[in-house]
Design an enzyme around this catalytic site. Structure first.
Site, PDB file in Angstrom:
ATOM      1  N   ARG A  70       9.030   2.697 -12.718  1.00  0.00           N
ATOM      2  CA  ARG A  70       7.797   2.763 -13.516  1.00  0.00           C
ATOM      3  C   ARG A  70       7.280   1.368 -13.834  1.00  0.00           C
ATOM      4  O   ARG A  70       6.126   1.181 -14.196  1.00  0.00           O
ATOM      5  CB  ARG A  70       8.047   3.584 -14.795  1.00  0.00           C
ATOM      6  CG  ARG A  70       6.817   3.777 -15.680  1.00  0.00           C
ATOM      7  CD  ARG A  70       6.926   4.978 -16.626  1.00  0.00           C
ATOM      8  NE  ARG A  70       8.233   5.141 -17.202  1.00  0.00           N
ATOM      9  CZ  ARG A  70       8.740   4.390 -18.195  1.00  0.00           C
ATOM     10  NH1 ARG A  70       8.016   3.434 -18.734  1.00  0.00           N
ATOM     11  NH2 ARG A  70       9.962   4.600 -18.647  1.00  0.00           N
ATOM     12  N   LYS A 220     -10.305   9.012  -2.934  1.00  0.00           N
ATOM     13  CA  LYS A 220     -11.547   9.192  -2.190  1.00  0.00           C
ATOM     14  C   LYS A 220     -11.578   8.285  -0.956  1.00  0.00           C
ATOM     15  O   LYS A 220     -10.721   8.395  -0.111  1.00  0.00           O
ATOM     16  CB  LYS A 220     -12.738   8.962  -3.124  1.00  0.00           C
ATOM     17  CG  LYS A 220     -12.599   9.657  -4.489  1.00  0.00           C
ATOM     18  CD  LYS A 220     -12.672  11.164  -4.402  1.00  0.00           C
ATOM     19  CE  LYS A 220     -12.325  11.893  -5.701  1.00  0.00           C
ATOM     20  NZ  LYS A 220     -13.000  11.439  -6.899  1.00  0.00           N
TER      21      LYS A 220
END
Ligand SMILES: *Cc1c(COP(=O)(O)O)cnc(C)c1O
Length: 406
Positions: A70, A220
């Site tokens: 993380r 995208k």
């Protein structure tokens, strides 16, 4: 015959193509005879320490030893280097999704009692964040018509901390003047964030125009293949370290190394894909604009678009997204027939994909927006949004013409 715009697109693709392939390349594997050309997918939640001193140094930031997934992962960092190179920023931080990037950047920069100015026409979930979620934390937003000169300035309060930019806007491709918003913010020590998902770094680099933080849904056009959810935040080392601390370390919006690998792989062809997609979008926009069934086409390449001149000043290309409204009194029904009539074009949400994607925003992506807010944001009920993919331009036109004839 190549048009002037196609020559411009070729030049832009040439400027970015090598960066797309090589930025963030594998570091020298240090004497090993196995030298993968790609950074390996490092699936390790924790990383071993060579000594107690190295471990202590890693926690103090005195060395670069990896500690825990993380807090940092080599596969994810390679992707971050590639995106930062494309946006021309010092660094970037990858996040679990575009919304993790948007919400994390806003929450890292704003505190209780502070105020944000944002465009009325923006990605619907980002609008919900500002309209519905942040007021519960004491952060208020004023929504403005971002195309109107002076709109941001009139909305300023003494507590304004952030000016949020999204241009071209979703889904009506309205263009806001990035330099003007930046000048206003800088004069008052206010931060700026630009969501550059719609434009992509192929068509626009907001940081070159002075924006502090550039956010992306890498889901995208950056990944480009519709197979991954990912986001990122780009800016200076100092600002991105602050945002990383909040979004990734604190809220846990970490990108998986598998997803990072997919985005980096997609990015290698980003310049080539965008060159084709932007060229096709301009051709389809001009043909749709003269089609008798179409009332209006929104694409900044069209001289009739209100933001055309501004787009030419601040963008390197006009982008691969366009939207159009059908003519006639029953435009919504006609729109449904087009959605159900396309074959090469896919009826689905998302954008920037290799596939062309068509949606009806009012009943889908923007249905969470109150109808008055939709009207105020100039999102007509009959509007269809097309994200142009890399299929042959002529195949796409044949498909659209056939669907429009229904
Ligand atoms: C998709 C999108 C987002 C959200 O990204 P996710 O990856 O779906 O979380 C944010 N802003 C814009 C402009 C988008 O198109």
């Amino acid at each position: 015959m190549q048009s002037e715009y196609e020559r411009q697109l070729d030049a832009r693709a040439a400027a970015l193509a090598t960066v797309c392939v090589h930025a963030g390349d594998a570091r020298d594997a240090g004497g090993s005879l196995c030298r993968p050309l790609d950074v390996p997918i490092v699936l390790s939640s924790a990383f071993g320490f060579a000594s107690a001193d190295e471990a202590a140094g890693a926690f103090k930031g005195e060395n670069d030893a990896y500690i825990y997934g993380r807090w940092g992962n080599p596969t994810v960092e390679a992707l971050e280097a590639k995106v930062a190179a494309l946006e021309g920023t010092e660094t970037a931080c990858a996040t679990a999704s575009g919304m993790a990037a948007v919400s994390g950047a806003v929450l890292a920069l704003c505190a209780q009692g502070e105020h944000i100015v944002a465009p009325r026409s923006m990605y619907a979930e980002s609008a919900r964040l500002l309209r519905e979620r942040l007021p519960r934390l004491g952060i208020e937003t004023t929504f403005v018509d971002a195309t109107e000169p002076g709109a941001y300035e009139r909305a300023l309060r003494p507590t304004t901390r952030l000016l949020y930019i999204e241009t071209p806007a979703n889904p009506n491709l309205a263009i806001a003047d990035i330099r003007a918003v930046v000048a206003l913010a800088r004069a008052r020590g206010i931060a700026t964030i630009a969501d550059n998902t719609f434009a992509t770094p192929f068509a626009q680099n907001p940081s070159a125009l002075g924006v502090d933080v550039v956010v992306h849904s890498m889901t995208k056009a950056l990944a480009g293949h519709g197979d991954v959810i990912a986001g990122c935040v780009c800016g200076t080392r100092e600002t991105i370290a602050r945002i990383r601390d909040v979004v990734v370390k604190g809220f846990g919006g970490v990108l998986s190394p598998l997803s990072a690998f997919l985005v980096a792989r997609g990015l290698r062809t980003f310049a080539l894909r965008q060159r084709q997609q932007c060229a096709s979008a301009a051709i389809l926009a001009s043909r749709l604009a003269t089609h008798p069934r179409v009332a209006v086409v929104h694409h900044p390449s069209l001289p009739s678009h209100p933001g055309h001149d501004l787009a030419r000043e601040q963008m390197q290309a006009f982008g691969a997204l366009l939207s159009f409204e059908l003519a006639g009194p029953r435009a919504i029904d006609a729109g449904k027939r087009v959605l159900e009539g396309v074959r090469t074009v896919t009826h689905a949400v998302s954008l920037g994909d290799v596939r062309s994607l068509l949606v009806h925003p009012a009943s889908t992506t923007h249905s969470t927006m109150p109808p008055e807010a939709r009207a105020a944001a100039n999102i007509a009920d009959g509007l269809l949004r097309l994200s142009v993919g890399i299929e042959s331009t002529e195949d796409l036109w044949i498909d659209l013409e056939r669907a429009l004839a229904r």
